[in-house]
Each structure stands twice: as structure tokens, then as C-alpha cells.
Scaffold this active site. Structure first.
Site, mmCIF file in Angstrom:
data_model
loop_
_atom_site.group_PDB
_atom_site.id
_atom_site.type_symbol
_atom_site.label_atom_id
_atom_site.label_comp_id
_atom_site.label_asym_id
_atom_site.label_seq_id
_atom_site.Cartn_x
_atom_site.Cartn_y
_atom_site.Cartn_z
ATOM 1 N N HIS A 75 44.705 51.500 35.747
ATOM 2 C CA HIS A 75 44.048 52.806 35.922
ATOM 3 C C HIS A 75 44.931 53.814 36.651
ATOM 4 O O HIS A 75 44.615 55.004 36.677
ATOM 5 C CB HIS A 75 42.689 52.652 36.628
ATOM 6 C CG HIS A 75 42.757 52.519 38.111
ATOM 7 N ND1 HIS A 75 42.631 51.312 38.769
ATOM 8 C CD2 HIS A 75 42.940 53.446 39.088
ATOM 9 C CE1 HIS A 75 42.724 51.519 40.072
ATOM 10 N NE2 HIS A 75 42.911 52.801 40.289
ATOM 11 N N ASP A 120 42.466 45.348 34.711
ATOM 12 C CA ASP A 120 43.119 46.511 35.339
ATOM 13 C C ASP A 120 44.521 46.144 35.825
ATOM 14 O O ASP A 120 44.780 46.051 37.023
ATOM 15 C CB ASP A 120 42.246 47.008 36.499
ATOM 16 C CG ASP A 120 42.668 48.383 37.000
ATOM 17 O OD1 ASP A 120 43.540 49.014 36.370
ATOM 18 O OD2 ASP A 120 42.116 48.825 38.029
ATOM 19 N N SER A 213 45.231 51.912 45.360
ATOM 20 C CA SER A 213 45.158 51.360 44.005
ATOM 21 C C SER A 213 46.492 50.797 43.541
ATOM 22 O O SER A 213 47.543 51.400 43.763
ATOM 23 C CB SER A 213 44.760 52.449 43.008
ATOM 24 O OG SER A 213 43.371 52.577 42.930
#
Length: 263
Positions: A75, A120, A213
């Protein structure tokens, strides 16, 4: 509300350096933003990299798994125009011996879904290999059948926000110790959004947050730090009482091995 923890501008291993054993030892408090984290010891998480756009803006983390490869979150939307910065601790310093590495190729897991945030994971093939040193080396990868039970105390690191409403991210790499949760426990917070390609941690007074992230969730196995999770998503306010959700690396290892073998 679920929230991806990247930062947008608008808001196979080295022979000398074995994997997962930092030359500079990390020092972790039992409960160490990251929310409610603490500054890391410089160089003690040598696989941690910063992903930056061409303006030098840090938008995601990542982990070196060899001299040639970095693993991050799908992502994050990494492009070959972005760079990998290795050997960094203080993003506000010009004195550090950092390596700015170009990206040759981006391999996003084809099963990644932005709706479910399943699978992911992205692999980055570096254009020139990282030079391993005291402050730059690889994390170990788990095997597909590795089991890290609920309650295992692990660590996560990153330059993400230390408060969800902070204007900027911290200059110094943050770290936090946090326990793994069972998926059954995690579903009490997140329901059916939790799948077998995810692993949860936290709800213990610390949390990953925006800008973390793609970075690592690592647990010790046989004396070496192993990449158990990739920072993926969680509470919009980076709540320290709600579990953070990570891509479960052990479940994604077959795909990783396929990409590494073919490239």
C-alpha cells in the site's frame, strides 16, 4: 476506523554480516510513538530503511532482507523514482553515513487488495547493492511454517508519527516493544477484516502510526531478529489500546522466494 499507515505528502545474505544480529545491540524497554515508543540506539536496527520520494520526503519504512532486496508494504505505492535510504537514524542530521540507493524494480504482490489490505507486501530490487556494515545489514526471514505464538514480545521501529495529529514525523528512529496477539483476539477489535495473511500486535500502550507503514515487526528466534510482520494498517488515531495490523510474512514467504529465485 481502519487506516493505512503510510504518510502521503498531503497530510541470501551477506557473508560477513549474518541476518538478524545487529552489530550494535538494541536496548528496548519492556514497554517502550511509534506512539509511546522511544528513540532507538543509533544503528541498532540495521535493516530498517526509509523510503523517500525525490524531494527527500519520508513516506514509508522497509527492511533489508539482503544486499539487493528490500521488503515493504504494497500500500506504500513505491515507484522506481523513489529511493531507499539505509544506515539512517536521525533524519534531521547531515552527519550520518547513509546510503541512498536507487530502485531497479518494484514487485508488488499481485494478490494485494487495497480494499481488504490482504497480501500487503512489495519487494524492491535495488539498482546497486547496499554495502553491509555495522549499521547496515539484513533481517532474517521466517520459514513458511514458523510459528510465533500470541504473547511473544516483539519490536517495531519507524519514523512514523508519535501522535496521530502531530504535524511532522520524528527525526530520530523510534522503537517499541509489543506483544503478538492471536487473530481470534484481534478480531474482537477488527472483526472479519482480519485474515490469515495478517498478524496483530500491540493494544499494550504502544502503537505504530502514520509513516511507519512498510516497516518491520521483528521477533527473536534462535538469537536472531526475524521479520514476522510488515506495518500495514490500524486505528486512524493510532490508538494504543487497539491492535495494530501487520502483513504476516510467514504466509507470504512462498511468493517472496518465487520472486527472489526468478530475479
Amino acid at each position: 476506523m481502519a487506516f493505512l499507515w503510510l504518510l502521503s505528502c498531503w497530510a541470501l545474505l551477506g557473508t560477513t554480516f549474518g541476518c538478524g544480529v545487529p552489530a550494535i545491540h538494541p536496548v528496548l524497554s519492556g514497554l517502550s510513538r511509534i506512539v509511546n515508543g522511544e528513540d532507538a540506539v543509533p544503528g541498532s536496527w540495521p535493516w530498517q530503511v526509509s523510503l523517500q520520494d525525490k524531494t527527500g520526503f519520508h513516506f514509508c519504512g522497509g527492511s533489508l532482507i539482503s544486499e539487493d532486496w528490500v521488503v515493504t508494504a504494497a500500500h506504500c505505492g513505491v515507484r522506481t523514482s523513489d529511493v531507499v535510504v539505509a544506515g539512517e537514524f536521525d533524519q534531521g542530521s547531515d552527519e550520518e553515513n547513509i546510503q541512498v540507493l536507487k530502485i531497479a524494480k518494484v514487485f508488488k504482490n499481485p494478490k494485494f487488495s487495497i480494499l481488504t489490505v490482504n497480501n500487503d507486501i512489495t519487494l524492491l530490487k535495488l539498482a546497486t547493492p547496499a554495502r553491509f556494515s555495522q549499521t547496515v545489514s539484513a533481517v532474517c526471514l521466517p520459514s513458511a511454517d514458523d510459528d510465533f505464538p500470541a504473547g511473544t514480545l516483539c519490536a517495531t521501529t519507524g519514523w512514523g508519527k508519535t501522535k496521530y495529529n502531530a504535524n511532522k514525523t520524528p527525526d530520530k528512529l523510534q522503537q517499541a516493544a509489543l506483544p503478538l496477539l492471536s487473530n481470534a483476539e484481534c478480531k474482537k477489535s477488527w472483526g472479519r477484516r482480519i485474515t490469515d495473511v495478517m498478524i496483530c500486535a500491540g493494544a499494550s500502550g504502544v502503537s505504530s502510526c502514520m509513516g511507519d507503514s512498510g516497516g518491520p515487526l521483528v521477533c527473536q528466534k534462535d538469537g536472531a531478529w526475524t521479520l514476522v510482520g510488515i506495518v500495514s494498517w490500524g486505528s486512524r488515531t493510532c490508538s494504543t489500546t487497539t491492535p495494530a495490523v501487520y502483513a504476516r510474512v510467514a504466509k507470504l514467504i512462498p511468493w517472496v522466494q518465487k520472486i527472489l529465485a526468478a530475479n
